[in-house]
Write a protein that holds these residues in place. Sequence first.
Motif, PDB file in Angstrom:
ATOM      1  N   HIS A  66      47.432 -71.904  18.086  1.00  0.00           N
ATOM      2  CA  HIS A  66      47.589 -71.041  19.252  1.00  0.00           C
ATOM      3  C   HIS A  66      48.626 -71.627  20.204  1.00  0.00           C
ATOM      4  O   HIS A  66      48.764 -72.837  20.328  1.00  0.00           O
ATOM      5  N   GLU A  67      49.351 -70.756  20.874  1.00  0.00           N
ATOM      6  CA  GLU A  67      50.437 -71.121  21.791  1.00  0.00           C
ATOM      7  C   GLU A  67      51.598 -71.808  21.076  1.00  0.00           C
ATOM      8  O   GLU A  67      52.348 -72.582  21.679  1.00  0.00           O
ATOM      9  N   THR A  68      51.734 -71.544  19.783  1.00  0.00           N
ATOM     10  CA  THR A  68      52.920 -71.952  19.048  1.00  0.00           C
ATOM     11  C   THR A  68      53.468 -70.730  18.313  1.00  0.00           C
ATOM     12  O   THR A  68      52.779 -69.721  18.154  1.00  0.00           O
ATOM     13  N   ASN A  69      54.692 -70.863  17.864  1.00  0.00           N
ATOM     14  CA  ASN A  69      55.302 -69.849  17.020  1.00  0.00           C
ATOM     15  C   ASN A  69      55.331 -70.357  15.575  1.00  0.00           C
ATOM     16  O   ASN A  69      56.289 -70.141  14.848  1.00  0.00           O
ATOM     17  N   GLY A  70      54.252 -71.037  15.173  1.00  0.00           N
ATOM     18  CA  GLY A  70      54.201 -71.677  13.875  1.00  0.00           C
ATOM     19  C   GLY A  70      53.879 -70.723  12.745  1.00  0.00           C
ATOM     20  O   GLY A  70      53.023 -71.006  11.901  1.00  0.00           O
ATOM     21  N   ILE A  71      54.562 -69.599  12.701  1.00  0.00           N
ATOM     22  CA  ILE A  71      54.408 -68.628  11.623  1.00  0.00           C
ATOM     23  C   ILE A  71      55.785 -68.054  11.325  1.00  0.00           C
ATOM     24  O   ILE A  71      56.245 -67.119  11.980  1.00  0.00           O
ATOM     25  N   TYR A  72      56.449 -68.639  10.328  1.00  0.00           N
ATOM     26  CA  TYR A  72      57.800 -68.220   9.976  1.00  0.00           C
ATOM     27  C   TYR A  72      57.789 -67.179   8.856  1.00  0.00           C
ATOM     28  O   TYR A  72      58.730 -67.089   8.077  1.00  0.00           O
ATOM     29  N   LEU A  73      56.735 -66.398   8.767  1.00  0.00           N
ATOM     30  CA  LEU A  73      56.629 -65.377   7.736  1.00  0.00           C
ATOM     31  C   LEU A  73      57.441 -64.146   8.122  1.00  0.00           C
ATOM     32  O   LEU A  73      57.512 -63.765   9.292  1.00  0.00           O
ATOM     33  N   ALA A  74      58.016 -63.489   7.121  1.00  0.00           N
ATOM     34  CA  ALA A  74      58.934 -62.374   7.376  1.00  0.00           C
ATOM     35  C   ALA A  74      58.255 -61.194   8.044  1.00  0.00           C
ATOM     36  O   ALA A  74      58.880 -60.461   8.810  1.00  0.00           O
ATOM     37  N   ASN A  75      56.962 -60.984   7.764  1.00  0.00           N
ATOM     38  CA  ASN A  75      56.272 -59.808   8.292  1.00  0.00           C
ATOM     39  C   ASN A  75      55.389 -60.131   9.495  1.00  0.00           C
ATOM     40  O   ASN A  75      54.423 -59.414   9.773  1.00  0.00           O
ATOM     41  N   SER A  76      55.705 -61.186  10.211  1.00  0.00           N
ATOM     42  CA  SER A  76      55.027 -61.473  11.474  1.00  0.00           C
ATOM     43  C   SER A  76      55.697 -60.644  12.561  1.00  0.00           C
ATOM     44  O   SER A  76      56.782 -60.976  13.044  1.00  0.00           O
ATOM     45  N   LEU A  77      55.059 -59.541  12.931  1.00  0.00           N
ATOM     46  CA  LEU A  77      55.630 -58.564  13.857  1.00  0.00           C
ATOM     47  C   LEU A  77      54.690 -58.425  15.045  1.00  0.00           C
ATOM     48  O   LEU A  77      54.209 -59.435  15.558  1.00  0.00           O
ATOM     49  N   LEU A  78      54.410 -57.210  15.531  1.00  0.00           N
ATOM     50  CA  LEU A  78      53.353 -57.058  16.523  1.00  0.00           C
ATOM     51  C   LEU A  78      52.040 -57.515  15.901  1.00  0.00           C
ATOM     52  O   LEU A  78      51.262 -58.240  16.500  1.00  0.00           O
ATOM     53  N   SER A  79      51.781 -57.081  14.667  1.00  0.00           N
ATOM     54  CA  SER A  79      50.720 -57.651  13.836  1.00  0.00           C
ATOM     55  C   SER A  79      51.340 -58.738  12.972  1.00  0.00           C
ATOM     56  O   SER A  79      52.515 -58.660  12.600  1.00  0.00           O
ATOM     57  N   ASP A  80      50.543 -59.755  12.623  1.00  0.00           N
ATOM     58  CA  ASP A  80      51.043 -60.821  11.753  1.00  0.00           C
ATOM     59  C   ASP A  80      50.900 -60.484  10.274  1.00  0.00           C
ATOM     60  O   ASP A  80      51.389 -61.238   9.432  1.00  0.00           O
ATOM     61  N   PHE A  81      50.198 -59.402   9.935  1.00  0.00           N
ATOM     62  CA  PHE A  81      49.989 -59.010   8.536  1.00  0.00           C
ATOM     63  C   PHE A  81      49.478 -60.206   7.726  1.00  0.00           C
ATOM     64  O   PHE A  81      49.963 -60.495   6.647  1.00  0.00           O
ATOM     65  N   ASN A  82      48.462 -60.876   8.282  1.00  0.00           N
ATOM     66  CA  ASN A  82      47.977 -62.145   7.725  1.00  0.00           C
ATOM     67  C   ASN A  82      46.481 -62.126   7.443  1.00  0.00           C
ATOM     68  O   ASN A  82      45.829 -63.163   7.459  1.00  0.00           O
ATOM     69  N   GLY A  83      45.897 -60.952   7.198  1.00  0.00           N
ATOM     70  CA  GLY A  83      44.479 -60.876   6.897  1.00  0.00           C
ATOM     71  C   GLY A  83      44.153 -61.500   5.554  1.00  0.00           C
ATOM     72  O   GLY A  83      45.040 -61.733   4.724  1.00  0.00           O
ATOM     73  N   PRO A  84      42.868 -61.783   5.304  1.00  0.00           N
ATOM     74  CA  PRO A  84      42.491 -62.378   4.028  1.00  0.00           C
ATOM     75  C   PRO A  84      42.917 -61.507   2.853  1.00  0.00           C
ATOM     76  O   PRO A  84      42.641 -60.305   2.835  1.00  0.00           O
ATOM     77  N   ASN A  85      43.636 -62.123   1.914  1.00  0.00           N
ATOM     78  CA  ASN A  85      44.094 -61.459   0.677  1.00  0.00           C
ATOM     79  C   ASN A  85      45.017 -60.268   0.942  1.00  0.00           C
ATOM     80  O   ASN A  85      45.194 -59.410   0.066  1.00  0.00           O
ATOM     81  N   GLU A  86      45.632 -60.224   2.101  1.00  0.00           N
ATOM     82  CA  GLU A  86      46.485 -59.083   2.453  1.00  0.00           C
ATOM     83  C   GLU A  86      47.853 -59.163   1.781  1.00  0.00           C
ATOM     84  O   GLU A  86      48.445 -60.234   1.638  1.00  0.00           O
ATOM     85  N   LYS A  87      48.351 -58.002   1.413  1.00  0.00           N
ATOM     86  CA  LYS A  87      49.724 -57.839   0.936  1.00  0.00           C
ATOM     87  C   LYS A  87      50.426 -56.887   1.894  1.00  0.00           C
ATOM     88  O   LYS A  87      49.814 -55.941   2.405  1.00  0.00           O
ATOM     89  N   SER A  88      51.711 -57.120   2.139  1.00  0.00           N
ATOM     90  CA  SER A  88      52.442 -56.245   3.051  1.00  0.00           C
ATOM     91  C   SER A  88      53.900 -56.145   2.633  1.00  0.00           C
ATOM     92  O   SER A  88      54.438 -57.031   1.961  1.00  0.00           O
ATOM     93  N   PHE A  89      54.516 -55.044   3.069  1.00  0.00           N
ATOM     94  CA  PHE A  89      55.917 -54.786   2.742  1.00  0.00           C
ATOM     95  C   PHE A  89      56.596 -54.186   3.959  1.00  0.00           C
ATOM     96  O   PHE A  89      56.028 -53.338   4.653  1.00  0.00           O
ATOM     97  N   GLN A  90      57.815 -54.646   4.250  1.00  0.00           N
ATOM     98  CA  GLN A  90      58.565 -54.189   5.421  1.00  0.00           C
ATOM     99  C   GLN A  90      59.972 -53.769   5.011  1.00  0.00           C
ATOM    100  O   GLN A  90      60.602 -54.405   4.161  1.00  0.00           O
ATOM    101  N   ILE A  91      60.445 -52.698   5.619  1.00  0.00           N
ATOM    102  CA  ILE A  91      61.842 -52.293   5.523  1.00  0.00           C
ATOM    103  C   ILE A  91      62.407 -52.275   6.936  1.00  0.00           C
ATOM    104  O   ILE A  91      61.815 -51.668   7.838  1.00  0.00           O
ATOM    105  N   ALA A  92      63.523 -52.958   7.151  1.00  0.00           N
ATOM    106  CA  ALA A  92      64.122 -53.040   8.481  1.00  0.00           C
ATOM    107  C   ALA A  92      65.608 -52.723   8.405  1.00  0.00           C
ATOM    108  O   ALA A  92      66.274 -53.046   7.421  1.00  0.00           O
ATOM    109  N   TYR A  93      66.104 -52.096   9.469  1.00  0.00           N
ATOM    110  CA  TYR A  93      67.527 -51.775   9.556  1.00  0.00           C
ATOM    111  C   TYR A  93      68.051 -52.234  10.904  1.00  0.00           C
ATOM    112  O   TYR A  93      67.405 -52.056  11.946  1.00  0.00           O
ATOM    113  N   GLY A  94      69.223 -52.851  10.893  1.00  0.00           N
ATOM    114  CA  GLY A  94      69.862 -53.274  12.130  1.00  0.00           C
ATOM    115  C   GLY A  94      71.337 -52.935  12.125  1.00  0.00           C
ATOM    116  O   GLY A  94      71.984 -52.919  11.069  1.00  0.00           O
TER     117      GLY A  94
END
Length: 458
Positions: A334-362
């Motif tokens: 807590h109080e760190t940014n110690g999560i360098y995962l690609a899908n750490s967004l508003l949600s961290d998409f880090n639930g138990p056994n979770e899979k996630s996919f993101q498409i981003a455009y800039g």
Amino acid sequence: MKLSSTAILALAISSITAGAHAESVSQEFVPTQLASTSAQSEAKGFIDGQSLSGSTRNWYANEDKQRGGTFKYERHGETLTGSRRINWVQGTILNYTSGFTEGTVGISTEVAAYNAIALDRSREDIKGGSNRTLAHSNGDAVDQWSKLGLANVKARISNTTLTAGRMNFSSPIVDVIGNRPLPSSFEGVAIHSEEFDNLSFDLATFDRVSPRTEQSLSKFRTEYSNTGVETDHVNTAGVNYQPLKSLKTSLYATQAEDFWNQYYFGATHELGDSSVLSLTTGLNYYKTVDEGKKLMGNIDNDTYSLSFGLTHQAHTLTFSYQEVNGNEYFDYLHETNGIYLANSLLSDFNGPNEKSFQIAYGINMAEYGIPGLKFNAYTARGWGIDGTHYVGTAYDVRNMDGEHHYEYGIGTSYAVQSGPLKATTVRATYTTHRASENQADGSINEFRLVTTIPFNIL
């Protein structure tokens, strides 16, 4: 680490693209050699090298819970609820840094004062403040508060620096988080060494964290535990290595005493020519296992993300896959940014056994004659959240069975390119998150508007 079929397919796509564009980017091996220059040999002296600078940030966030979700607050001893929470704070940092004294061993010091002013002080708006507005126990906003954000002494030999005190520190596991009006900082001792051209080392131990929206120091706890247990020491060590001009890697290990041992490996590889087509591949992998007294219970977690970003001139399209292999959250301090995962967004998409996919455009509007202006949009989905096999006590996940959620967001930012307000940034984002019944983040819309103005005095 056991890769899913999706991850293997992504790696195959990356290999094919690499073959198509490898000739445009140097894949030259970088030999490990002693650095040709010494930072300490260029020391200007304690006074001549000093600086006094800072920044002020106007931070506004408007959240609106959906599908019956509410925030709680108190008024006249009565607990009330509302779907909307608004926080508006001005945070200012004034930072003094001395130069290093001349000689074989250079000594320097850094002191930074942090100040926050609550611009919205309505108890009904701030809903207790959370980690956004500092509030009294009765829910009233603290109108104005200050603290010593940084206070340390540095000793440097050649290109190796030892820092003792309250400091900024950045690594994939212990990292300053700056997504509020003021950032966090850490108290302890750290060594950073850059004696080689393509190789650097970090070694640190911390016993306290200075939270973003608190005046006092705290022991470390984790972001997702529901027990509130704390650890007395966090020890970390790591290496950053660039074996090729196009490849950067990091390897870190951290002990959160009596919580866990956490290991990280990351790599970023660049291919191609962005004026035609380039590919940036990113891998982030964390291994977390319980340690010592196991205050967080049994932990055995493997989590990774793979991202592939295609850039053509002003446009970047990124695909990111992330997977948690473990019956608990992928958790971090807590109080760190110690999560360098690609899908750490508003949600961290880090639930138990979770899979996630993101498409981003800039899109970078500098290519169209407006330097400093950028736009981005993304959508992400998480599925397969399953905590039914969890046997520990630290996380409330046993009711998660097939949970899913999705998130999308749009944003724009502008950085002033010249003049007295040069480097001032304005960023606006709008994010929507929708979740199944037992997914922890719930359903919410959030708008943020953040303006940061840097300044120099000396």
